[in-house]
Design a protein around this motif. Structure first.
Motif, short mmCIF file in Angstrom:
data_model
loop_
_atom_site.label_atom_id
_atom_site.label_comp_id
_atom_site.label_asym_id
_atom_site.label_seq_id
_atom_site.Cartn_x
_atom_site.Cartn_y
_atom_site.Cartn_z
N ILE A 1 7.16 -8.09 -5.68
CA ILE A 1 6.48 -9.38 -5.57
C ILE A 1 7.47 -10.54 -5.76
O ILE A 1 7.51 -11.50 -4.99
N LYS B 1 -7.55 8.38 -3.26
CA LYS B 1 -6.88 9.25 -2.30
C LYS B 1 -6.76 10.67 -2.82
O LYS B 1 -6.65 11.61 -2.06
N LYS C 1 -13.66 5.77 -9.47
CA LYS C 1 -13.09 5.00 -8.36
C LYS C 1 -12.91 5.88 -7.12
O LYS C 1 -12.53 7.04 -7.25
N MET C 2 -13.18 5.33 -5.93
CA MET C 2 -12.85 6.07 -4.71
C MET C 2 -11.33 6.19 -4.67
O MET C 2 -10.62 5.20 -4.81
N HIS D 1 7.48 3.58 -4.08
CA HIS D 1 6.44 3.87 -5.08
C HIS D 1 5.84 5.26 -4.84
O HIS D 1 5.49 5.96 -5.79
N ALA E 1 -8.36 -4.19 -0.07
CA ALA E 1 -7.01 -4.73 0.18
C ALA E 1 -6.80 -5.11 1.66
O ALA E 1 -6.75 -6.30 1.99
N GLU F 1 -9.13 -4.17 -7.82
CA GLU F 1 -9.18 -4.41 -9.26
C GLU F 1 -8.28 -3.47 -10.07
O GLU F 1 -7.80 -3.83 -11.15
N VAL G 1 -1.11 -12.58 -4.64
CA VAL G 1 -1.08 -11.14 -4.37
C VAL G 1 -2.51 -10.59 -4.28
O VAL G 1 -3.20 -10.43 -5.30
N VAL H 1 0.87 -1.19 0.00
CA VAL H 1 0.00 0.00 0.00
C VAL H 1 0.90 1.23 0.00
O VAL H 1 1.88 1.29 0.76
#
Ligand code: TYM
Length: 355
Positions: free
Chosen positions: A139, A213, A210-211, A48, A26, A151, A147, A12
């Protein structure tokens, strides 16, 4: 190799405003994965985060806040490995090698880069472009088999599989020569776990978006740090349509806001959309929203309160991250040693014993 059958990895970004989509799509599922026969690694992906500008004065707090959300949601830092990405150098090392495996054409197809770079693509950071390659490294540094993600990460996980397969192909002889071919190449072809009623939680102001941040409207999302009053106010203000709720899931099609609220209710309650409509089919939104407020406050208010309690003790959080980083590195370091052998690098011979 670890004694577990599966290795679960997810991450995240610490970019502030953790929201209900992050939780239901998640983090809540990360907690559920702990019940499987799996070693789970949950990573706060700070490398990231800086692909878009982050205020250094705020970033450390954001990293601790995501860690607090993991713990408050029920991730057990003894059973799972909780850490931040920049403490484990193997992520960046493997990302470079993967930069030389991934093809420009593959990255050119990434829709998230197009969305995030916007019109001024020339001015986007190189990191933003290469982001999915670092994600593959996250990963595959652990050779993760599963994982769990929302979506929106589907395309990135397909790229991860492509990188794993190309590496396995390009280096097949060297992999075998170094004794790393366990029948299926060196890297596993990772399984994305995308699912449940909240794989894509939408904005409360617009059921087609999409919701997120970064939405300018705070009313578009429920933040995990919102108190009971703001959760209730945001649910009550959520956009709806004039009709009553249908009694079958098919009746939600073409009704994005209704579909979203029913999905959120289902995910919070651990039931399906069908179950929710069995109880609320025919109900007006006013009644349904009342029940949703109650359920959301009951679940999220204690989570937010626990996050606040945890971030008040940064030393405790930093100790969790340090312990996680050591355990993560113990898994990633041998992978990187093997990758360096496979690629043909001369590996450093340790002249002095390391601590
Ligand atoms: P991030 O930080 O944007 O989001 C974290 C997780 O929350 C999910 N999510 C959602 N799920 C449902 N509805 C939404 N509206 C919603 N918004 C976000 C995301 O799908 C994600 O699972 N690239 C990743 C971070 C990452 C990662 C990884 C994930 C880096 N390396 C390796 C898995 C494995 C990201 O930006 O997530």
């Amino acid at each position: 190799m670890s004694a577990f059958k599966e290795l679960v990895f997810s991450g995240v970004q610490p970019t502030g405003n953790l929201h209900l989509g992050n939780y239901l799509g998640a983090i809540k599922r990360f907690v559920e994965m702990q019940a499987r026969d799996a070693q789970c690694l949950y990573c706060v992906v700070d490398m990231h985060a800086i692909t878009l500008w982050q205020d250094p004065a705020a970033l450390k707090g954001q990293i601790r806040e995501v860690t607090a959300a993991f713990l408050a949601a029920g991730i057990d830092p003894k059973r799972s490995i909780v850490f931040n990405q920049s403490q484990v150098p193997q992520h960046a090392e493997l990302a470079w090698i993967f930069n030389c495996v991934a093809r420009l054409g593959w990255l050119n197809r990434m829709t998230q880069f197009k969305d995030k770079a916007g019109k001024d693509r020339e001015n986007a950071s190189v990191g933003l472009y290469a982001y999915p390659v670092l994600m593959a490294a996250d990963i595959l540094a652990y050779r993760a088999t599963h994982v769990p993600v929302g979506e929106d990460q589907k395309q990135h996980l397909e790229l991860t599989r492509d990188i794993a397969q190309k590496f396995n192909n390009d280096f097949s002889q060297s992999i075998a020569a170094h004794g790393h071919d366990e029948g299926a190449g060196f890297f596993p072809v990772t399984e994305p776990l995308i699912g449940g009623p909240a794989a894509r939680v939408m904005s409360l102001r617009d059921g087609t978006k999409k919701m997120s941040k970064s939405d300018v409207s705070d009313n578009s999302r429920i933040n995990l740090t919102d108190d009971a009053d703001s959760i209730a106010a945001k649910v009550r203000k959520a956009k709806t349509d004039p009709d009553a709720l249908p009694s079958e899931v098919a009746g939600l099609s073409g009704r994005p806001e209704a579909d979203n609220l029913v999905g959120i209710f289902a995910a919070l309650k651990d039931v399906s959309r069908e179950d929710v409509l069995r109880d609320f089919g025919g109900a007006q939104f006013s009644a349904f929203k009342g029940a949703l407020v109650e359920l959301a406050v009951e679940t999220l208010a204690p989570l937010g309160a626990e996050m606040k309690r945890l971030v008040a003790d940064p030393a405790e959080i930093d100790a969790v991250l340090a312990d996680g980083a050591e355990r993560a590195e113990a898994i990633a370091a041998p992978t990187l040693d093997a990758v360096k052998d496979i690629v043909g690098f001369v590996r450093r011979t340790r002249l002095h014993a390391v601590r």
